[in-house]
Scaffold this motif. Structure first.
Motif, PDB file in Angstrom:
ATOM      1  N   GLN A   3     -54.418   5.661  78.078  1.00  0.00           N
ATOM      2  CA  GLN A   3     -55.253   4.500  78.367  1.00  0.00           C
ATOM      3  C   GLN A   3     -56.594   4.662  77.681  1.00  0.00           C
ATOM      4  O   GLN A   3     -57.165   5.760  77.669  1.00  0.00           O
ATOM      5  N   LEU A   4     -57.071   3.577  77.116  1.00  0.00           N
ATOM      6  CA  LEU A   4     -58.340   3.570  76.396  1.00  0.00           C
ATOM      7  C   LEU A   4     -59.238   2.498  76.994  1.00  0.00           C
ATOM      8  O   LEU A   4     -58.821   1.347  77.123  1.00  0.00           O
ATOM      9  N   VAL A   5     -60.446   2.875  77.351  1.00  0.00           N
ATOM     10  CA  VAL A   5     -61.373   1.930  77.959  1.00  0.00           C
ATOM     11  C   VAL A   5     -62.683   1.948  77.182  1.00  0.00           C
ATOM     12  O   VAL A   5     -63.382   2.969  77.150  1.00  0.00           O
ATOM     13  N   GLU A   6     -63.009   0.818  76.581  1.00  0.00           N
ATOM     14  CA  GLU A   6     -64.231   0.710  75.782  1.00  0.00           C
ATOM     15  C   GLU A   6     -65.404   0.293  76.646  1.00  0.00           C
ATOM     16  O   GLU A   6     -65.248  -0.385  77.662  1.00  0.00           O
ATOM     17  N   SER A  21     -68.485   3.273  73.242  1.00  0.00           N
ATOM     18  CA  SER A  21     -67.776   4.441  73.742  1.00  0.00           C
ATOM     19  C   SER A  21     -66.363   4.043  74.117  1.00  0.00           C
ATOM     20  O   SER A  21     -66.102   2.894  74.485  1.00  0.00           O
ATOM     21  N   CYS A  22     -65.470   5.001  74.032  1.00  0.00           N
ATOM     22  CA  CYS A  22     -64.081   4.772  74.410  1.00  0.00           C
ATOM     23  C   CYS A  22     -63.602   5.994  75.180  1.00  0.00           C
ATOM     24  O   CYS A  22     -63.493   7.085  74.611  1.00  0.00           O
ATOM     25  N   ALA A  23     -63.333   5.800  76.452  1.00  0.00           N
ATOM     26  CA  ALA A  23     -62.836   6.887  77.291  1.00  0.00           C
ATOM     27  C   ALA A  23     -61.324   6.887  77.261  1.00  0.00           C
ATOM     28  O   ALA A  23     -60.685   5.876  77.573  1.00  0.00           O
ATOM     29  N   ASN A  73     -64.413  15.917  72.356  1.00  0.00           N
ATOM     30  CA  ASN A  73     -63.134  16.301  72.951  1.00  0.00           C
ATOM     31  C   ASN A  73     -63.285  16.843  74.362  1.00  0.00           C
ATOM     32  O   ASN A  73     -62.348  16.775  75.163  1.00  0.00           O
ATOM     33  N   THR A  74     -64.461  17.366  74.688  1.00  0.00           N
ATOM     34  CA  THR A  74     -64.673  17.875  76.043  1.00  0.00           C
ATOM     35  C   THR A  74     -64.703  16.736  77.057  1.00  0.00           C
ATOM     36  O   THR A  74     -64.423  16.922  78.234  1.00  0.00           O
ATOM     37  N   LYS A  75     -65.054  15.546  76.566  1.00  0.00           N
ATOM     38  CA  LYS A  75     -65.128  14.382  77.444  1.00  0.00           C
ATOM     39  C   LYS A  75     -64.012  13.375  77.166  1.00  0.00           C
ATOM     40  O   LYS A  75     -63.958  12.320  77.791  1.00  0.00           O
ATOM     41  N   ASN A  76     -63.135  13.703  76.216  1.00  0.00           N
ATOM     42  CA  ASN A  76     -62.078  12.767  75.816  1.00  0.00           C
ATOM     43  C   ASN A  76     -62.658  11.390  75.508  1.00  0.00           C
ATOM     44  O   ASN A  76     -62.140  10.363  75.946  1.00  0.00           O
ATOM     45  N   THR A  77     -63.724  11.392  74.762  1.00  0.00           N
ATOM     46  CA  THR A  77     -64.429  10.146  74.468  1.00  0.00           C
ATOM     47  C   THR A  77     -64.644   9.988  72.969  1.00  0.00           C
ATOM     48  O   THR A  77     -65.025  10.926  72.280  1.00  0.00           O
ATOM     49  N   LEU A  78     -64.407   8.776  72.513  1.00  0.00           N
ATOM     50  CA  LEU A  78     -64.635   8.395  71.119  1.00  0.00           C
ATOM     51  C   LEU A  78     -65.858   7.491  71.070  1.00  0.00           C
ATOM     52  O   LEU A  78     -66.084   6.698  71.989  1.00  0.00           O
ATOM     53  N   ASP A  89     -71.142  -8.693  61.601  1.00  0.00           N
ATOM     54  CA  ASP A  89     -70.536  -7.660  62.437  1.00  0.00           C
ATOM     55  C   ASP A  89     -70.043  -8.124  63.807  1.00  0.00           C
ATOM     56  O   ASP A  89     -69.251  -7.422  64.426  1.00  0.00           O
ATOM     57  N   PRO A  90     -70.470  -9.248  64.326  1.00  0.00           N
ATOM     58  CA  PRO A  90     -70.003  -9.652  65.659  1.00  0.00           C
ATOM     59  C   PRO A  90     -68.498  -9.777  65.733  1.00  0.00           C
ATOM     60  O   PRO A  90     -67.859 -10.333  64.830  1.00  0.00           O
ATOM     61  N   ALA A  91     -67.936  -9.245  66.799  1.00  0.00           N
ATOM     62  CA  ALA A  91     -66.485  -9.253  66.975  1.00  0.00           C
ATOM     63  C   ALA A  91     -66.177  -8.591  68.309  1.00  0.00           C
ATOM     64  O   ALA A  91     -67.063  -8.034  68.963  1.00  0.00           O
ATOM     65  N   ILE A  92     -64.911  -8.646  68.661  1.00  0.00           N
ATOM     66  CA  ILE A  92     -64.424  -7.782  69.735  1.00  0.00           C
ATOM     67  C   ILE A  92     -63.997  -6.484  69.067  1.00  0.00           C
ATOM     68  O   ILE A  92     -63.207  -6.508  68.112  1.00  0.00           O
ATOM     69  N   TYR A  93     -64.530  -5.394  69.556  1.00  0.00           N
ATOM     70  CA  TYR A  93     -64.227  -4.083  68.983  1.00  0.00           C
ATOM     71  C   TYR A  93     -63.216  -3.368  69.880  1.00  0.00           C
ATOM     72  O   TYR A  93     -63.422  -3.256  71.097  1.00  0.00           O
ATOM     73  N   TYR A  94     -62.149  -2.895  69.250  1.00  0.00           N
ATOM     74  CA  TYR A  94     -61.064  -2.241  69.968  1.00  0.00           C
ATOM     75  C   TYR A  94     -61.000  -0.763  69.615  1.00  0.00           C
ATOM     76  O   TYR A  94     -61.078  -0.392  68.437  1.00  0.00           O
ATOM     77  N   CYS A  95     -60.815   0.043  70.626  1.00  0.00           N
ATOM     78  CA  CYS A  95     -60.552   1.463  70.437  1.00  0.00           C
ATOM     79  C   CYS A  95     -59.043   1.642  70.286  1.00  0.00           C
ATOM     80  O   CYS A  95     -58.261   1.000  71.011  1.00  0.00           O
ATOM     81  N   VAL A  96     -58.643   2.491  69.354  1.00  0.00           N
ATOM     82  CA  VAL A  96     -57.224   2.680  69.089  1.00  0.00           C
ATOM     83  C   VAL A  96     -56.898   4.162  68.981  1.00  0.00           C
ATOM     84  O   VAL A  96     -57.758   4.965  68.609  1.00  0.00           O
TER      85      VAL A  96
END
Length: 123
Positions: A3-6, A21-23, A73-78, A89-96
């Motif tokens: 699961q990825l949560v931005e 951020s992406c958890a 990697n210690t926080k599993n966050t991108l 630049d405006p857009a919906i940004y998705y973590c993948v």
């Protein structure tokens, strides 16, 4: 199940900065390819930046020198640090994320996607 949560989206003025951020949760050990895509109204979804397990990065030409992708990697966050934001630049940004070697923008077709976070840039 990964699961990825931005988070971190919002509205800034032209030239401003935001950090997305992406958890990630539910990941298992192994090489991952992670990245950020974006989609604005009327346009196709496009890759913005990717990073592989060896921390090699790749950026779309439109954001080179302005955006920086990184991971903790210690926080599993991108993260995606976005500086000098422009009106395009405006857009919906998705973590993948994807279990893919090598890592490329095409790696995410069958991968994992977050729900996205909205970025707005005002002039």
């Amino acid at each position: 199940q990964v699961q990825l949560v931005e988070s971190g989206g919002g509205s800034v003025e032209t030239g401003g900065s935001l950090r997305l951020s992406c958890a990630a949760s539910g990941t298992t050990p192994g090489p991952y390819c992670m990245g950020w895509f974006r989609q604005s109204p009327g346009k196709e979804r496009e890759g913005v930046a990717i990073i592989d397990s060896d921390l090699r990065t790749n950026y779309d030409d439109s954001v080179k020198g302005r955006f920086t992708i990184s991971q903790d990697n210690t926080k599993n966050t991108l993260y995606l640090q976005m500086n000098s934001l422009k009106p395009e630049d405006p857009a919906i940004y998705y973590c993948v994320a994807a279990r893919s070697v090598p890592c490329g923008y095409g790696s995410f077709v069958g991968g994992y996607w977050g729900r996205g976070t909205q970025v707005t840039v005002s002039s």
